[in-house]
Design a protein around this motif. Structure first.
Motif, PDB file in Angstrom:
ATOM      1  N   PHE A  23      -5.803  -1.773  -3.195  1.00 30.58           N
ATOM      2  CA  PHE A  23      -5.463  -3.412  -3.256  1.00 30.58           C
ATOM      3  C   PHE A  23      -6.655  -3.982  -2.718  1.00 30.58           C
ATOM      4  O   PHE A  23      -7.022  -3.426  -1.663  1.00 30.58           O
ATOM      5  N   LEU A  74      -3.121   7.056   6.245  1.00 25.66           N
ATOM      6  CA  LEU A  74      -2.185   7.509   7.391  1.00 25.66           C
ATOM      7  C   LEU A  74      -0.834   7.449   6.739  1.00 25.66           C
ATOM      8  O   LEU A  74       0.107   7.989   6.946  1.00 25.66           O
ATOM      9  N   ILE A  75      -0.577   6.295   5.706  1.00 22.39           N
ATOM     10  CA  ILE A  75       0.610   6.274   4.966  1.00 22.39           C
ATOM     11  C   ILE A  75       0.832   7.396   4.074  1.00 22.39           C
ATOM     12  O   ILE A  75       1.991   7.842   3.754  1.00 22.39           O
ATOM     13  N   ARG A 134     -11.083  -0.032   2.329  1.00 20.30           N
ATOM     14  CA  ARG A 134      -9.635   0.383   2.508  1.00 20.30           C
ATOM     15  C   ARG A 134      -9.004   0.623   1.240  1.00 20.30           C
ATOM     16  O   ARG A 134      -8.175   1.560   1.104  1.00 20.30           O
ATOM     17  N   ARG A 156       2.607   3.731  -5.532  1.00 17.63           N
ATOM     18  CA  ARG A 156       1.683   2.734  -5.093  1.00 17.63           C
ATOM     19  C   ARG A 156       0.805   3.598  -3.982  1.00 17.63           C
ATOM     20  O   ARG A 156      -0.413   3.390  -3.903  1.00 17.63           O
ATOM     21  N   LYS A 157       1.613   4.329  -3.073  1.00 18.76           N
ATOM     22  CA  LYS A 157       0.823   4.959  -2.161  1.00 18.76           C
ATOM     23  C   LYS A 157      -0.285   5.909  -2.633  1.00 18.76           C
ATOM     24  O   LYS A 157      -1.314   5.753  -1.955  1.00 18.76           O
ATOM     25  N   PRO A 194       6.969  -6.677  -1.491  1.00 22.13           N
ATOM     26  CA  PRO A 194       5.510  -6.427  -1.461  1.00 22.13           C
ATOM     27  C   PRO A 194       4.201  -7.495  -2.198  1.00 22.13           C
ATOM     28  O   PRO A 194       3.280  -7.801  -1.664  1.00 22.13           O
ATOM     29  N   VAL A 209      -5.642   3.062   7.221  1.00 17.56           N
ATOM     30  CA  VAL A 209      -4.169   2.959   6.870  1.00 17.56           C
ATOM     31  C   VAL A 209      -3.665   3.584   5.645  1.00 17.56           C
ATOM     32  O   VAL A 209      -2.719   4.263   5.695  1.00 17.56           O
ATOM     33  N   THR A 211       4.180  -3.651  -7.390  1.00 14.76           N
ATOM     34  CA  THR A 211       4.775  -4.429  -6.443  1.00 14.76           C
ATOM     35  C   THR A 211       5.810  -5.612  -6.658  1.00 14.76           C
ATOM     36  O   THR A 211       6.383  -6.064  -5.736  1.00 14.76           O
ATOM     37  N   ILE A 238      -6.840  -2.716  -7.948  1.00 11.91           N
ATOM     38  CA  ILE A 238      -6.310  -3.849  -8.162  1.00 11.91           C
ATOM     39  C   ILE A 238      -6.764  -5.101  -7.527  1.00 11.91           C
ATOM     40  O   ILE A 238      -7.298  -4.965  -6.084  1.00 11.91           O
ATOM     41  N   THR A 294       7.392   2.986  -4.888  1.00 12.24           N
ATOM     42  CA  THR A 294       6.552   2.956  -3.789  1.00 12.24           C
ATOM     43  C   THR A 294       5.550   4.363  -3.574  1.00 12.24           C
ATOM     44  O   THR A 294       4.551   4.227  -3.155  1.00 12.24           O
ATOM     45  N   MET A 317       0.740  -1.352   0.019  1.00  4.74           N
ATOM     46  CA  MET A 317      -0.072   0.065  -0.047  1.00  4.74           C
ATOM     47  C   MET A 317       0.725   1.219  -0.154  1.00  4.74           C
ATOM     48  O   MET A 317       0.371   2.400   0.141  1.00  4.74           O
ATOM     49  N   GLY A 318       1.998   0.992  -0.137  1.00  2.00           N
ATOM     50  CA  GLY A 318       3.062   2.251  -0.137  1.00  2.00           C
ATOM     51  C   GLY A 318       3.737   2.801   1.097  1.00  2.00           C
ATOM     52  O   GLY A 318       4.628   3.591   1.100  1.00  2.00           O
ATOM     53  N   ALA A 353       0.722  -3.322 -10.479  1.00  2.00           N
ATOM     54  CA  ALA A 353       0.529  -2.588  -9.280  1.00  2.00           C
ATOM     55  C   ALA A 353       1.922  -1.993  -8.745  1.00  2.00           C
ATOM     56  O   ALA A 353       1.936  -1.202  -7.617  1.00  2.00           O
ATOM     57  N   SER A 393       0.615  -8.226 -10.416  1.00  2.00           N
ATOM     58  CA  SER A 393       1.640  -7.517  -9.343  1.00  2.00           C
ATOM     59  C   SER A 393       2.783  -6.578  -9.930  1.00  2.00           C
ATOM     60  O   SER A 393       3.045  -5.557  -9.625  1.00  2.00           O
TER      61      SER A 393
END
Ligand SMILES: Nc1ncnc2c1ncn2[C@@H]1O[C@H](COP(=O)(O)OP(=O)(O)O)[C@@H](O)[C@H]1O
Ligand SMILES: [Mg+2]
Lengths: 379, 242
Positions: free
Chosen positions: B96, B118-119, B163, B90-91, A373, B115, B63, B173, B87, A294-295, B61, B58
């Protein structure tokens, strides 16, 4: 994210308890054992607490309180003549054997005090009058002495009772409380002249000189001045205390035992905490991997693990030190085994526990950093 | 076919290869994949187990690294970006949804949903407000303070969708989002995902081998043995969907 990191850890009750418990145990082991060693070391400075003076003047080669080299009788007057000295009094310290009722002998630490001022007098009188020590053949004995010398008697020794000290009769005129000596000897006090009579005649009988700085002088300055003018060694109370402790640290096996305990505590703490934390990270790897997907950056994940690890560290340390302090209070109140907890001990333990936490977190961090990940898509 | 489906490209994949392992143990999972997803559509990737669907998902995305080819996702060229920027990508841009939900069992539903915010550096208060609102939208009002393990599978997947959407990503995804659910529940989840895809600047990619849900796709990409075999739907073959 950090509050969630904590919640994740708290949610795993068993590991959480294990981590806090392990670190508490390691903290206790290290702090308590070190405190006992320091307590033992403190016993080496019992002269200081039992005679109490701001300045201690000794032979120039003396490095610690229990290894006194005799001075000349005239040295007292040389100290008195130093500017910056308010007064200076002689002390005679000697180990003599006292005879028990059963014929055996026990060593005692005899302290001879200046006849007029009684400087160096026992810290706490329990029974009898201090001044009576000036009467002929008189002695003030500490509690340990009473206990030791009463062996083989129908009734414990009391005021007015006599015993044989180095073949001479000594009458108990007072009972005092004194700190225990490192070698386990009881303390007995008499006047300087009386002590000279109890002990076999020697050429030089003065052990040390206790002095007080003149008004306007610090103990340090006065001690320096004494050294300058007399060539003898003059310590402040504090200097002699630490010099004595350092001497025992350097010249005995105590540091080895001390270091072994620290190492043991470190190993126990690291094993329990490192392993448990690693298992915790391992079990949560899927979730940590999801966060990563999720980053969440490696930095954020590392900080989360550090927060988790240091939180249990602070908790375990806090509980550990608290328990040790409580233990210390009980021990000190009973006055029994050696125990001394200067602030440096908990501080050092704190540093070690934090090191353990950093290490544990690092194990987890390496593991999390290696996680792809993409594992979150794998069943 | 929805009117909202546009022809603007969301994901553009060209000649992508990916091999797991080396030497004799090497498994070529993607053997030169060409693939597009459009903005505003729900695109399915289907095919037999082991054909490379999850691997393709993957790499899209961000990852998983890939060996060759080019991937462009909403203007981000993944093949040319540093890991740190991927990264970051993705954030910001990817939501996901997993087969096993992957909700953190020790956190409440609201906390789980908060979450991604917050990230992204959103404050805890705002994140939890938005998470609660998103749970309402997913048909789970008042369940926010419960642990996900107290909910049914379908409800857990709704939490997971909340989420995935809470930070308004452009790419969503989903890997086998219904295979842990029964038919009706899976249908409801797919209805939700279709609604999610009705957003002009979003693309929803669903990997599945569950043919009961093929009908929810705007287009359907069929994979076989590490390659895209056919594209069904708009401009393609409709057999599988209808
Ligand atoms: N991490 C991995 N290491 C080695 N081989 C893998 C890995 N992931 C997937 N594979 C292999 O790559 C191929 C494609 O896998 P996957 O993309 O999971 O297929 P699908 O999702 O279509 O079932 C399979 O042969 C699988 O065994
Ligand atoms: Mg798969």
């Amino acid at each position: 994210m950090y509050h969630l990191a904590l919640k994740m850890l708290l949610g795993d009750r068993a590991k959480y308890a294990m981590l806090v418990g392990g670190l508490t145990f390691a903290t206790m082991l290290m702090t308590q054992q070190s405190a006992v060693f320091f307590g033992l070391l403190k016993w080496t400075t019992s002269h200081l607490s039992n005679m109490r003076a701001k300045i201690w003047v000794v032979d120039r080669n003396v490095q610690q309180a229990n290894e006194l080299k005799a001075l000349r009788d005239t040295d007292v007057n040389r100290v008195r003549s130093v500017t910056g000295v308010a007064w200076a009094m002689p002390i005679y310290v000697t180990i003599q054997s006292a005879k028990l009722a059963d014929g055996n002998f026990k060593p005692i630490m005899l302290v001879g005090l200046d006849n007029t001022t009684l400087v160096g007098r026992p810290p706490i009188m329990l029974r009898g009058q201090l001044e009576d020590v000036r009467l002929p053949n008189s002695i003030i004995l500490d509690e340990l002495g009473i206990q030791r010398l009463s062996v083989g008697r129908a009734k414990p020794l009391g005021l007015g009772d006599t015993f044989e000290l180095n073949d001479k009769e000594a009458r108990i005129v007072g009972i005092c409380r004194a700190d225990r000596h490192f070698f386990g000897y009881p303390y007995a006090y008499s006047t300087y002249t009386q002590a000279l009579q109890f002990a076999p005649k020697q050429r030089k009988m003065l052990s040390l000189v206790l002095a007080e700085p003149a008004p306007g002088w610090t103990a340090e300055a006065a001690a320096k001045q004494i050294q300058l003018e007399t060539g003898m060694k003059a310590y402040t109370e504090d200097e002699l205390f630490w010099s004595t402790i350092r001497w025992y640290f350097r010249n005995t096996g105590i540091p080895v035992a001390f270091v072994s305990i620290i190492v043991l505590g470190f190993i126990v703490g690291t094993t329990i905490s490192g392993q448990t934390f690693y298992a915790f990270v391992h079990e949560n790897l899927r979730h940590l991997g999801a966060l990563k997907a999720m980053g969440a950056s490696n930095g954020l994940l590392a900080r989360m693990l550090l927060v988790q690890s240091f939180t249990v560290g602070f908790l375990g340390y806090g509980i550990g030190v608290l328990l040790v302090t409580l233990f210390g209070q009980v021990v000190l109140a009973r006055g029994d085994p050696p125990f001394m907890l200067p602030w440096q001990l908990p501080a050092a333990t704190f540093a070690i526990v934090m090191g353990i936490c950093a290490f544990s977190a690092l194990l987890g961090i390496v593991k999390v950093w290696k996680v792809e990940p993409a594992i979150v898509f794998r069943g | 076919m929805s009117a909202a489906t546009s022809t603007k490209l969301a994901v553009h994949v060209r000649a992508v290869t990916k091999t797991f392992g080396t030497g004799e143990a090497a498994v070529p999972a993607l053997k030169g994949v060409d693939f597009d997803a459009r903005q505003g559509e729900l695109l399915m990737i289907v095919g037999p187990s082991g054909c490379g669907k999850t691997t393709l998902l993957s790499v899209i995305a961000g990852t998983l690294n890939f060996d060759g080819g080019e991937i462009d996702v909403f203007g981000s060229p993944l093949h040319a970006m540093k890991p740190r920027h991927i990264t970051e990508f993705r954030k910001r841009h990817v939501g996901f949804i997993f087969q096993q939900f992957n909700l953190i069992p020790t956190l409440s539903c609201i906390e789980n949903v908060s979450v991604p915010l917050l990230i992204n550096g959103v404050s805890r208060r705002v994140a939890e407000q938005k998470a609660a609102a998103m749970l309402d939208q997913m048909g789970l009002p008042g369940r926010g303070h419960e642990r996900p393990t107290n909910l049914s599978g379908g409800q857990q997947q709704r939490v997971a969708i909340a989420r995935a959407l809470v930070h308004e990503p452009r790419l969503v995804i989903c890997d086998e989002p219904t295979s842990a659910l029964d038919k009706d529940t899976g249908g409801h989840i797919m209805d939700l995902l279709c609604a999610v895809a009705r957003h002009p600047e979003r693309s929803v990619i669903v990997v599945t081998h569950d043919n009961r849900i093929f009908k929810y796709a705007d287009r359907l990409t069929e994979m076989e043995d590490g390659r895209v075999q056919r594209v069904h739907g708009q401009g393609g073959n409709h057999d599988l969907i209808e």
